[in-house]
Design a protein around this motif. Structure first.
Motif, PDB file in Angstrom:
ATOM      1  N   VAL A   1      -3.480  10.422  -2.650  1.00 43.30           N
ATOM      2  CA  VAL A   1      -3.859   9.346  -3.559  1.00 43.30           C
ATOM      3  C   VAL A   1      -3.195   8.057  -3.086  1.00 43.30           C
ATOM      4  O   VAL A   1      -2.033   8.054  -2.676  1.00 43.30           O
ATOM      5  CB  VAL A   1      -3.433   9.671  -5.003  1.00 43.30           C
ATOM      6  N   TRP A   2      -3.950   6.957  -3.160  1.00 38.99           N
ATOM      7  CA  TRP A   2      -3.475   5.664  -2.691  1.00 38.99           C
ATOM      8  C   TRP A   2      -3.337   4.698  -3.855  1.00 38.99           C
ATOM      9  O   TRP A   2      -4.048   4.802  -4.851  1.00 38.99           O
ATOM     10  CB  TRP A   2      -4.450   5.080  -1.670  1.00 38.99           C
ATOM     11  N   ALA A   3      -2.422   3.747  -3.700  1.00 39.78           N
ATOM     12  CA  ALA A   3      -2.221   2.717  -4.713  1.00 39.78           C
ATOM     13  C   ALA A   3      -1.957   1.392  -4.026  1.00 39.78           C
ATOM     14  O   ALA A   3      -1.279   1.334  -3.002  1.00 39.78           O
ATOM     15  CB  ALA A   3      -1.052   3.080  -5.626  1.00 39.78           C
ATOM     16  N   GLN A   4      -2.514   0.322  -4.603  1.00 40.79           N
ATOM     17  CA  GLN A   4      -2.255  -1.033  -4.143  1.00 40.79           C
ATOM     18  C   GLN A   4      -1.503  -1.750  -5.258  1.00 40.79           C
ATOM     19  O   GLN A   4      -1.999  -1.870  -6.367  1.00 40.79           O
ATOM     20  CB  GLN A   4      -3.570  -1.766  -3.845  1.00 40.79           C
ATOM     21  N   VAL A   5      -0.308  -2.227  -4.938  1.00 41.76           N
ATOM     22  CA  VAL A   5       0.544  -2.865  -5.942  1.00 41.76           C
ATOM     23  C   VAL A   5       0.979  -4.230  -5.412  1.00 41.76           C
ATOM     24  O   VAL A   5       1.465  -4.338  -4.285  1.00 41.76           O
ATOM     25  CB  VAL A   5       1.787  -2.004  -6.244  1.00 41.76           C
ATOM     26  N   SER A   6       0.809  -5.250  -6.225  1.00 46.28           N
ATOM     27  CA  SER A   6       1.259  -6.575  -5.830  1.00 46.28           C
ATOM     28  C   SER A   6       2.730  -6.536  -5.420  1.00 46.28           C
ATOM     29  O   SER A   6       3.555  -5.895  -6.081  1.00 46.28           O
ATOM     30  CB  SER A   6       1.065  -7.548  -6.991  1.00 46.28           C
TER      31      SER A   6
ATOM     32  N   ALA B   1      -6.801  14.772  -7.847  1.00 48.70           N
ATOM     33  CA  ALA B   1      -7.681  14.296  -6.777  1.00 48.70           C
ATOM     34  C   ALA B   1      -8.180  15.413  -5.869  1.00 48.70           C
ATOM     35  O   ALA B   1      -8.572  15.159  -4.731  1.00 48.70           O
ATOM     36  CB  ALA B   1      -6.977  13.224  -5.958  1.00 48.70           C
ATOM     37  N   GLY B   2      -8.158  16.635  -6.350  1.00 47.01           N
ATOM     38  CA  GLY B   2      -8.751  17.733  -5.594  1.00 47.01           C
ATOM     39  C   GLY B   2      -8.068  18.056  -4.282  1.00 47.01           C
ATOM     40  O   GLY B   2      -8.725  18.451  -3.317  1.00 47.01           O
ATOM     41  N   GLY B   3      -6.771  17.858  -4.213  1.00 48.40           N
ATOM     42  CA  GLY B   3      -6.026  18.202  -2.997  1.00 48.40           C
ATOM     43  C   GLY B   3      -5.943  17.089  -1.974  1.00 48.40           C
ATOM     44  O   GLY B   3      -5.336  17.258  -0.922  1.00 48.40           O
TER      45      GLY B   3
ATOM     46  N   GLY C   1     -13.404   5.562   1.321  1.00 46.39           N
ATOM     47  CA  GLY C   1     -13.520   6.810   0.585  1.00 46.39           C
ATOM     48  C   GLY C   1     -12.220   7.397   0.082  1.00 46.39           C
ATOM     49  O   GLY C   1     -12.211   8.499  -0.473  1.00 46.39           O
ATOM     50  N   ARG C   2     -11.110   6.655   0.256  1.00 43.95           N
ATOM     51  CA  ARG C   2      -9.829   7.205  -0.203  1.00 43.95           C
ATOM     52  C   ARG C   2      -9.777   7.197  -1.731  1.00 43.95           C
ATOM     53  O   ARG C   2     -10.389   6.349  -2.394  1.00 43.95           O
ATOM     54  CB  ARG C   2      -8.665   6.380   0.366  1.00 43.95           C
ATOM     55  N   TRP C   3      -9.017   8.147  -2.304  1.00 45.49           N
ATOM     56  CA  TRP C   3      -8.798   8.167  -3.745  1.00 45.49           C
ATOM     57  C   TRP C   3      -7.751   7.113  -4.094  1.00 45.49           C
ATOM     58  O   TRP C   3      -6.659   7.105  -3.533  1.00 45.49           O
ATOM     59  CB  TRP C   3      -8.325   9.538  -4.210  1.00 45.49           C
ATOM     60  N   GLU C   4      -8.095   6.222  -5.024  1.00 47.31           N
ATOM     61  CA  GLU C   4      -7.189   5.160  -5.445  1.00 47.31           C
ATOM     62  C   GLU C   4      -6.894   5.309  -6.937  1.00 47.31           C
ATOM     63  O   GLU C   4      -7.770   5.631  -7.734  1.00 47.31           O
ATOM     64  CB  GLU C   4      -7.811   3.786  -5.175  1.00 47.31           C
ATOM     65  N   VAL C   5      -5.642   5.045  -7.306  1.00 48.89           N
ATOM     66  CA  VAL C   5      -5.204   5.177  -8.687  1.00 48.89           C
ATOM     67  C   VAL C   5      -4.850   3.816  -9.248  1.00 48.89           C
ATOM     68  O   VAL C   5      -4.328   2.946  -8.548  1.00 48.89           O
ATOM     69  CB  VAL C   5      -3.989   6.129  -8.802  1.00 48.89           C
ATOM     70  N   ALA C   6      -5.157   3.633 -10.513  1.00 50.37           N
ATOM     71  CA  ALA C   6      -4.690   2.480 -11.278  1.00 50.37           C
ATOM     72  C   ALA C   6      -4.306   2.971 -12.659  1.00 50.37           C
ATOM     73  O   ALA C   6      -4.932   3.893 -13.192  1.00 50.37           O
ATOM     74  CB  ALA C   6      -5.782   1.399 -11.380  1.00 50.37           C
ATOM     75  N   VAL C   7      -3.270   2.390 -13.219  1.00 52.17           N
ATOM     76  CA  VAL C   7      -2.845   2.788 -14.560  1.00 52.17           C
ATOM     77  C   VAL C   7      -2.553   1.551 -15.393  1.00 52.17           C
ATOM     78  O   VAL C   7      -2.283   0.472 -14.863  1.00 52.17           O
ATOM     79  CB  VAL C   7      -1.595   3.703 -14.543  1.00 52.17           C
ATOM     80  N   GLU C   8      -2.620   1.731 -16.687  1.00 52.94           N
ATOM     81  CA  GLU C   8      -2.275   0.670 -17.627  1.00 52.94           C
ATOM     82  C   GLU C   8      -1.448   1.285 -18.739  1.00 52.94           C
ATOM     83  O   GLU C   8      -1.811   2.332 -19.289  1.00 52.94           O
ATOM     84  CB  GLU C   8      -3.540   0.027 -18.196  1.00 52.94           C
TER      85      GLU C   8
ATOM     86  N   LEU D   1       0.851  -1.186   0.000  1.00 51.64           N
ATOM     87  CA  LEU D   1       0.000   0.000   0.000  1.00 51.64           C
ATOM     88  C   LEU D   1       0.887   1.236   0.000  1.00 51.64           C
ATOM     89  O   LEU D   1       1.756   1.389   0.866  1.00 51.64           O
ATOM     90  CB  LEU D   1      -0.904  -0.009   1.229  1.00 51.64           C
ATOM     91  N   LEU D   2       0.673   2.101  -0.989  1.00 52.30           N
ATOM     92  CA  LEU D   2       1.466   3.320  -1.127  1.00 52.30           C
ATOM     93  C   LEU D   2       0.548   4.525  -1.136  1.00 52.30           C
ATOM     94  O   LEU D   2      -0.635   4.420  -1.485  1.00 52.30           O
ATOM     95  CB  LEU D   2       2.287   3.314  -2.414  1.00 52.30           C
ATOM     96  N   THR D   3       1.095   5.671  -0.788  1.00 50.28           N
ATOM     97  CA  THR D   3       0.314   6.903  -0.852  1.00 50.28           C
ATOM     98  C   THR D   3       1.195   8.054  -1.311  1.00 50.28           C
ATOM     99  O   THR D   3       2.399   8.093  -1.042  1.00 50.28           O
ATOM    100  CB  THR D   3      -0.321   7.236   0.516  1.00 50.28           C
ATOM    101  N   GLY D   4       0.559   8.991  -2.031  1.00 50.55           N
ATOM    102  CA  GLY D   4       1.246  10.181  -2.503  1.00 50.55           C
ATOM    103  C   GLY D   4       0.431  11.414  -2.172  1.00 50.55           C
ATOM    104  O   GLY D   4      -0.781  11.452  -2.422  1.00 50.55           O
ATOM    105  N   ALA D   5       1.064  12.400  -1.579  1.00 52.66           N
ATOM    106  CA  ALA D   5       0.378  13.643  -1.226  1.00 52.66           C
ATOM    107  C   ALA D   5      -0.026  14.409  -2.482  1.00 52.66           C
ATOM    108  O   ALA D   5       0.548  14.224  -3.563  1.00 52.66           O
ATOM    109  CB  ALA D   5       1.283  14.508  -0.353  1.00 52.66           C
ATOM    110  N   ALA D   6      -1.029  15.264  -2.324  1.00 46.92           N
ATOM    111  CA  ALA D   6      -1.485  16.090  -3.441  1.00 46.92           C
ATOM    112  C   ALA D   6      -0.367  16.994  -3.940  1.00 46.92           C
ATOM    113  O   ALA D   6       0.484  17.441  -3.158  1.00 46.92           O
ATOM    114  CB  ALA D   6      -2.682  16.933  -3.006  1.00 46.92           C
ATOM    115  N   LEU D   7      -0.381  17.251  -5.234  1.00 46.94           N
ATOM    116  CA  LEU D   7       0.583  18.151  -5.852  1.00 46.94           C
ATOM    117  C   LEU D   7      -0.154  19.265  -6.587  1.00 46.94           C
ATOM    118  O   LEU D   7      -1.233  19.046  -7.131  1.00 46.94           O
ATOM    119  CB  LEU D   7       1.464  17.396  -6.857  1.00 46.94           C
ATOM    120  N   PRO D   8       0.424  20.458  -6.624  1.00 48.60           N
ATOM    121  CA  PRO D   8      -0.197  21.555  -7.380  1.00 48.60           C
ATOM    122  C   PRO D   8       0.146  21.465  -8.856  1.00 48.60           C
ATOM    123  O   PRO D   8       1.020  20.711  -9.276  1.00 48.60           O
ATOM    124  CB  PRO D   8       0.449  22.793  -6.739  1.00 48.60           C
ATOM    125  N   GLY D   9      -0.548  22.257  -9.635  1.00 45.24           N
ATOM    126  CA  GLY D   9      -0.214  22.389 -11.042  1.00 45.24           C
ATOM    127  C   GLY D   9      -0.919  21.399 -11.936  1.00 45.24           C
ATOM    128  O   GLY D   9      -1.771  20.623 -11.517  1.00 45.24           O
TER     129      GLY D   9
END
Length: 242
Positions: A197-202, A192-194, A163-170, A110-118
């Motif tokens: 963001v959370w990510a689940q990676v095997s 994600a509006g400030g 309710g956390r924001w979760e990201v997935a990419v392909e 489980l990883l998380t990244g703080a919001a970024l501007p721009g």
């Protein structure tokens, strides 16, 4: 502070039900504030009927389930392994799935990244189509799903556990090793509006873990999600490579 414990009567004082919700614990972890590394296990109610599971932080675990906390403590004791590993032990997880009638795919980092501007560091086109395969796939695990495409990749954002924001990419096979995955997961931190963001990676997906860490995400623990029904349904598409 999350993880403050109320000892159960006649039980192990390191394992208890607390008043903090799972959302409280996750919000604190996103800020770098974790439950105490005391070897204990905190049991909290499920945040929704959909989501149940186990989180393991450094020397402290959180089980989110509507099952009896006393049953959880007993099942952990019966795992017959190092107490620090009990919540991620196959015996305990199998017992929890049997008890709840749920299934699971894998143990994720489980990883998380703080919001970024721009603006996002990659050109994105939002897909406004509820029938899009990525939308339909994500909606099985998340609410408020949004999908963007770019040349060679897809970005998915939605509200998942508590309710956390979760990201997935392909990333398409022919577009890999160009940094697209890293730029997409970095873009998620700006979309994600400030909120974090959370990510689940095997745990075995080293290429994906490297992409997320290169984009500023930090690992905070491990997670097993238990979902209703039978059969394995991968919660994220193939993860990016660099």
């Amino acid at each position: 502070m999350p993880g403050s414990l109320d000892p159960p009567a006649g039980g192990d004082s390191r394992s208890a039900v607390v008043t903090d919700t799972l959302a409280d614990i996750l919000d604190a972890a996103a800020r770098g504030v974790f439950p105490p590394a005391d070897g204990g296990t905190t049991v909290v109610p499920q945040p929704s009927a959909r989501d149940a599971g186990v989180l393991a932080f450094t020397a402290h675990s959180v089980v989110f389930t509507d099952e009896d906390p006393d049953w959880v403590r007993g099942a952990l004791a019966r795992a017959e392994c190092d107490a620090l590993a009990a919540t991620m032990n196959a015996r305990f997880l199998t017992a929890l799935m049997d008890r709840t009638g749920r299934t699971s795919d894998t143990v994720d980092v489980l990883l998380t990244g703080a919001a970024l501007p721009g603006e996002p560091p990659v050109a994105l086109t939002e897909v406004d189509d509820p029938g899009h395969p990525r939308v339909m796939s994500a909606m099985r695990r998340r609410d408020g799903v949004r999908v963007w495409t770019t040349d060679g990749g897809v970005l998915v954002l939605g509200r998942g556990v508590a309710g956390r924001w979760e990201v997935a990419v392909e990333v398409e096979e022919g577009a890999r090793h160009r940094g697209i995955g890293r730029r997409l997961v970095s873009a998620a931190r700006r979309l994600a509006g400030g909120a974090p963001v959370w990510a689940q990676v095997s745990a075995g997906n080293a290429r994906s873990l490297r992409a997320f860490q290169a984009a500023g995400y930090r690992p905070v623990g491990s997670e097993v999600l238990l979902v209703p029904g039978a059969g394995c349904h991968r919660k994220t598409p193939v993860w990016p490579s660099e």
